[in-house]
Design a protein around this motif. Structure first.
Motif, mmCIF file in Angstrom:
data_model
loop_
_atom_site.group_PDB
_atom_site.id
_atom_site.type_symbol
_atom_site.label_atom_id
_atom_site.label_comp_id
_atom_site.label_asym_id
_atom_site.label_seq_id
_atom_site.Cartn_x
_atom_site.Cartn_y
_atom_site.Cartn_z
ATOM 1 N N GLY A 54 41.708 46.467 55.030
ATOM 2 C CA GLY A 54 43.161 46.500 54.943
ATOM 3 C C GLY A 54 43.616 47.170 53.662
ATOM 4 O O GLY A 54 42.817 47.757 52.926
ATOM 5 N N PRO A 55 44.894 47.105 53.348
ATOM 6 C CA PRO A 55 45.418 47.824 52.174
ATOM 7 C C PRO A 55 44.996 47.241 50.831
ATOM 8 O O PRO A 55 45.067 47.929 49.815
ATOM 9 C CB PRO A 55 46.934 47.733 52.361
ATOM 10 N N TYR A 56 44.560 45.980 50.822
ATOM 11 C CA TYR A 56 44.160 45.344 49.558
ATOM 12 C C TYR A 56 42.777 44.731 49.682
ATOM 13 O O TYR A 56 42.314 44.393 50.778
ATOM 14 C CB TYR A 56 45.196 44.294 49.130
ATOM 15 N N MET A 57 42.104 44.605 48.547
ATOM 16 C CA MET A 57 40.768 44.025 48.494
ATOM 17 C C MET A 57 40.714 42.998 47.365
ATOM 18 O O MET A 57 41.550 43.010 46.455
ATOM 19 C CB MET A 57 39.714 45.114 48.266
ATOM 20 N N ILE A 58 39.749 42.109 47.444
ATOM 21 C CA ILE A 58 39.638 41.058 46.438
ATOM 22 C C ILE A 58 39.090 41.630 45.131
ATOM 23 O O ILE A 58 38.030 42.252 45.104
ATOM 24 C CB ILE A 58 38.718 39.928 46.933
ATOM 25 N N LYS A 59 39.813 41.382 44.056
ATOM 26 C CA LYS A 59 39.318 41.690 42.715
ATOM 27 C C LYS A 59 38.624 40.474 42.129
ATOM 28 O O LYS A 59 37.544 40.571 41.540
ATOM 29 C CB LYS A 59 40.464 42.139 41.815
ATOM 30 N N SER A 60 39.262 39.302 42.285
ATOM 31 C CA SER A 60 38.677 38.062 41.785
ATOM 32 C C SER A 60 39.265 36.900 42.560
ATOM 33 O O SER A 60 40.387 36.975 43.071
ATOM 34 C CB SER A 60 38.964 37.888 40.291
ATOM 35 N N TYR A 61 38.490 35.818 42.654
ATOM 36 C CA TYR A 61 38.959 34.632 43.372
ATOM 37 C C TYR A 61 38.331 33.407 42.734
ATOM 38 O O TYR A 61 37.123 33.212 42.788
ATOM 39 C CB TYR A 61 38.566 34.732 44.845
ATOM 40 N N SER A 62 39.161 32.588 42.119
ATOM 41 C CA SER A 62 38.736 31.310 41.569
ATOM 42 C C SER A 62 39.408 30.232 42.402
ATOM 43 O O SER A 62 40.620 30.036 42.323
ATOM 44 C CB SER A 62 39.160 31.191 40.104
ATOM 45 N N LYS A 63 38.632 29.580 43.260
ATOM 46 C CA LYS A 63 39.187 28.637 44.223
ATOM 47 C C LYS A 63 40.097 27.611 43.537
ATOM 48 O O LYS A 63 39.776 27.092 42.476
ATOM 49 C CB LYS A 63 38.077 27.917 44.978
ATOM 50 N N ALA A 64 41.215 27.360 44.187
ATOM 51 C CA ALA A 64 42.224 26.390 43.754
ATOM 52 C C ALA A 64 42.948 26.823 42.475
ATOM 53 O O ALA A 64 43.768 26.071 41.946
ATOM 54 C CB ALA A 64 41.635 25.000 43.572
ATOM 55 N N LYS A 65 42.648 28.038 41.993
ATOM 56 C CA LYS A 65 43.309 28.522 40.782
ATOM 57 C C LYS A 65 44.036 29.847 41.009
ATOM 58 O O LYS A 65 45.248 29.910 40.858
ATOM 59 C CB LYS A 65 42.295 28.669 39.636
ATOM 60 N N GLU A 66 43.287 30.888 41.405
ATOM 61 C CA GLU A 66 43.923 32.201 41.462
ATOM 62 C C GLU A 66 43.119 33.148 42.349
ATOM 63 O O GLU A 66 41.891 33.177 42.316
ATOM 64 C CB GLU A 66 44.047 32.782 40.048
ATOM 65 N N LEU A 67 43.848 33.940 43.127
ATOM 66 C CA LEU A 67 43.283 35.016 43.936
ATOM 67 C C LEU A 67 44.008 36.299 43.558
ATOM 68 O O LEU A 67 45.240 36.358 43.631
ATOM 69 C CB LEU A 67 43.461 34.719 45.426
ATOM 70 N N VAL A 68 43.259 37.310 43.160
ATOM 71 C CA VAL A 68 43.852 38.585 42.757
ATOM 72 C C VAL A 68 43.381 39.678 43.706
ATOM 73 O O VAL A 68 42.171 39.876 43.886
ATOM 74 C CB VAL A 68 43.488 38.953 41.301
ATOM 75 N N LEU A 69 44.340 40.377 44.311
ATOM 76 C CA LEU A 69 44.043 41.505 45.189
ATOM 77 C C LEU A 69 44.504 42.794 44.533
ATOM 78 O O LEU A 69 45.547 42.827 43.861
ATOM 79 C CB LEU A 69 44.755 41.353 46.534
ATOM 80 N N VAL A 70 43.736 43.855 44.718
ATOM 81 C CA VAL A 70 44.113 45.178 44.234
ATOM 82 C C VAL A 70 44.027 46.173 45.390
ATOM 83 O O VAL A 70 43.495 45.869 46.455
ATOM 84 C CB VAL A 70 43.201 45.634 43.071
#
Length: 555
Positions: free
Chosen positions: A215-231
């Protein structure tokens, strides 16, 4: 499906739904006007994390909405017009049925790429669907196992086995062989479970944090229950995607803040709040004031959900129907609705099928007063022998639901039932209560139809055969396993006359209410808030979520 809860449900009885059925909801709206701008960061503020974003496990509205930024499905909903329109997504069109809608063929678009630049193939789609059969990949919709020939005994691809009812004659063609006619199978394939997964990048039960993007975005980082960053996924192309845009540079989802604090941060429209939006419902304590504030009108999203907020009564544990009926009469829906935000949240419910859903029938078997009828409730408890009962009530550990639980506790105490409230981590609520090992006497739930038809509600919530078939993702929270209800579900599934089918679903709804298996509380509206610099948001009336597929932020 629910709200951090499942978004939709579909079952074998959907075989005769007309193609192209669409949901009702609020009008499309933007929190900012003008042409979309490029760049910037959209911040998503949710009180809890997604249960799953693994596309084969996602079964909540928030997770599915986020997944649409990461993965493509075979078909999808284009929602910029007056009504949602089913279109091909990965596929070039909405599929071709044959052999009486028991075989469905889809041709994939050329030029769709994974985040590493390799081609998305029909074999990737086949593998993605097959992995949903693995016991390790639980929690998602049950449709594939119900409908694909041989699916009842297939256990997934992890030991090298393939499902022969999914055929890929070439890299851009996939064919599904069903065990029965399913006229609207191509609407099911708009759900994330029908997306591709590259075998080489599948990490099994930990795929949630490693979802591979087409899709148009991909996971840069994912810390469960804290933060998900897509780029941005640089290999995504607008020319191959009829649904999505890629306007912002980054999507930053932050979790764990109290919902009321989120509401106030976005309402204040200062700093990050200007470019933020929430996917989780406005707190009950804030809803009335926000809904009635004219200064917030342009960034307040009120989406009529084709769904129901309810409390299930475990019929295995609360076996005496007199006690269950007493609970029906005793619950004060006025205080229950007050916990969720009052009249702005929705109308009082007396059935499990909301108005606007095909099959809805107006009836009320219990109290005509939404505040309840204690006289009848106490009389029923007396007929049951005046038992002094203690019951557990499962709710999410957020203030809105804990306030609701207090309302139920106070109401049932008046008829001699002691309620022990069991708050469950909001990040794992549905994966907890859907597991048959975790049975409660009373369980809060909500349900949104995949599209507004009874076949996407009653069979999923009340077919008792799924208790055994889906022990880790059972949606029958009332544990109702009534042979008459099960038989009627099968009978309705074979009806070819739409009016007859709808009438039969209305009667089935009434039969379920006679079993006193569930207390319907409210027909829901879902309300969310965005900042003044968030634009391009449209109402997703299929999932009752603010859709982010065209989102942008102004600078």
């Amino acid at each position: 499906m629910t709200r951090r809860t499942r978004t939709v449900a579909l079952t074998a009885s959907a075989v005769v739904i007309a193609l192209g059925a669409t949901a009702c909801g609020g009008s499309s709206s933007n929190t900012s006007s003008g042409a979309p701008t490029k760049g910037g960061t959209l911040t998503i503020l949710n009180d809890g994390d997604y249960d799953h974003i693994d596309p084969q496990r996602a079964y909540t509205t928030e997770a599915s909405s986020m997944d649409y930024e990461l993965v493509r499905t075979l078909t999808g909903w284009e929602e910029t017009g007056a009504k949602p329109k089913l279109v091909g997504d990965l596929a070039t069109d909405t599929g071709t049925p044959s052999k009486g809608a028991t075989v469905w063929t889809f041709h994939l678009r050329h030029g769709i790429k994974w985040q590493d630049g390799t081609d998305v193939t029909a074999q990737d789609v086949k593998y993605g669907v097959e992995r949903a059969f693995s016991p390790d990949i639980n929690g998602g919709p049950p449709y594939a196992s119900q409908w694909l020939a041989g699916g009842d005994s297939y256990k997934g691809p992890y030991k090298g086995r393939q499902l022969s009812s999914i055929q890929t004659p070439d890299t851009h063609t996939i064919v599904f062989h069903l065990n029965q006619p399913v006229a609207d199978f191509n609407e099911t394939t708009a759900m994330t479970g029908w997306s591709a997964v590259p075998k080489a990048h599948d990490t099994g039960s930990t795929y949630d944090t490693h979802v591979w993007s087409d899709g148009p975005y991909m996971i840069k980082s994912y810390s469960k229950a804290k933060e998900l960053v897509l780029v941005r996924n640089k290999y995504w192309s607008r020319s191959t995607d009829p649904i999505r845009e890629q306007n912002v540079d980054e999507i930053d989802a932050k979790f764990g803040q109290d919902q009321s604090a989120i509401d106030q941060q976005i309402k204040s429209d200062a700093g990050t709040g200007q470019t933020a939006i929430t996917q989780t419902p406005i707190a009950g304590s804030d809803l009335t004031s926000i809904a009635n504030d004219p200064s917030l009108k342009s960034r307040f999203y009120k989406i009529a959900a084709p769904g129901i907020n309810y409390m299930a009564i475990n019929t295995r544990r609360v076996k005496d129907i007199k006690v269950r009926k007493a609970i029906e009469y005793a619950v004060d829906k006025t205080t229950a609705r007050g916990a969720f935000g009052g009249a702005a949240y929705g109308d009082y419910a007396t059935s499990m099928l909301a108005p606007g859903i095909d099959g809805h029938k107006d009836f009320n078997l219990y109290s005509s007063d939404p505040a309840g009828d204690l006289t009848k409730a106490k009389a029923l408890m007396k007929q049951a022998g005046d038992p002094k009962l203690t019951m557990s009530l499962a709710v999410e550990n957020i203030k809105t639901q804990e306030d609701f639980a207090d309302a139920v506790k106070n109401a049932l105490a008046k008829i001699g039932i002691t309620v022990n409230i069991s708050p469950i981590d909001k990040n794992n609520y549905f994966s907890t209560v859907d597991n048959v090992k975790n049975q409660y006497d009373l369980t809060w739930g909500d349900w949104i139809a995949d599209w507004p038809n009874a076949s996407t509600v009653l069979p999923t919530l009340f077919d008792g055969r799924q208790i055994k078939r889906l022990p880790q993702s059972n949606n029958d929270l009332s544990y109702l396993n009534d042979p008459k209800v099960n038989a009627q579900i099968d009978k309705i599934g074979k009806m070819t006359d739409i009016k007859q089918r709808n009438a039969a679903y209305g009667d089935l709804d009434e039969q379920i209410m006679k079993d006193a298996a569930v207390v319907p509380l409210m027909y829901m509206n879902f309300s969310d808030l965005g900042g003044s610099k968030v634009g391009g948001v449209i109402d997703d009336t299929i999932m009752a979520e603010p859709s982010l597929v065209h989102v942008y932020v102004t600078h």
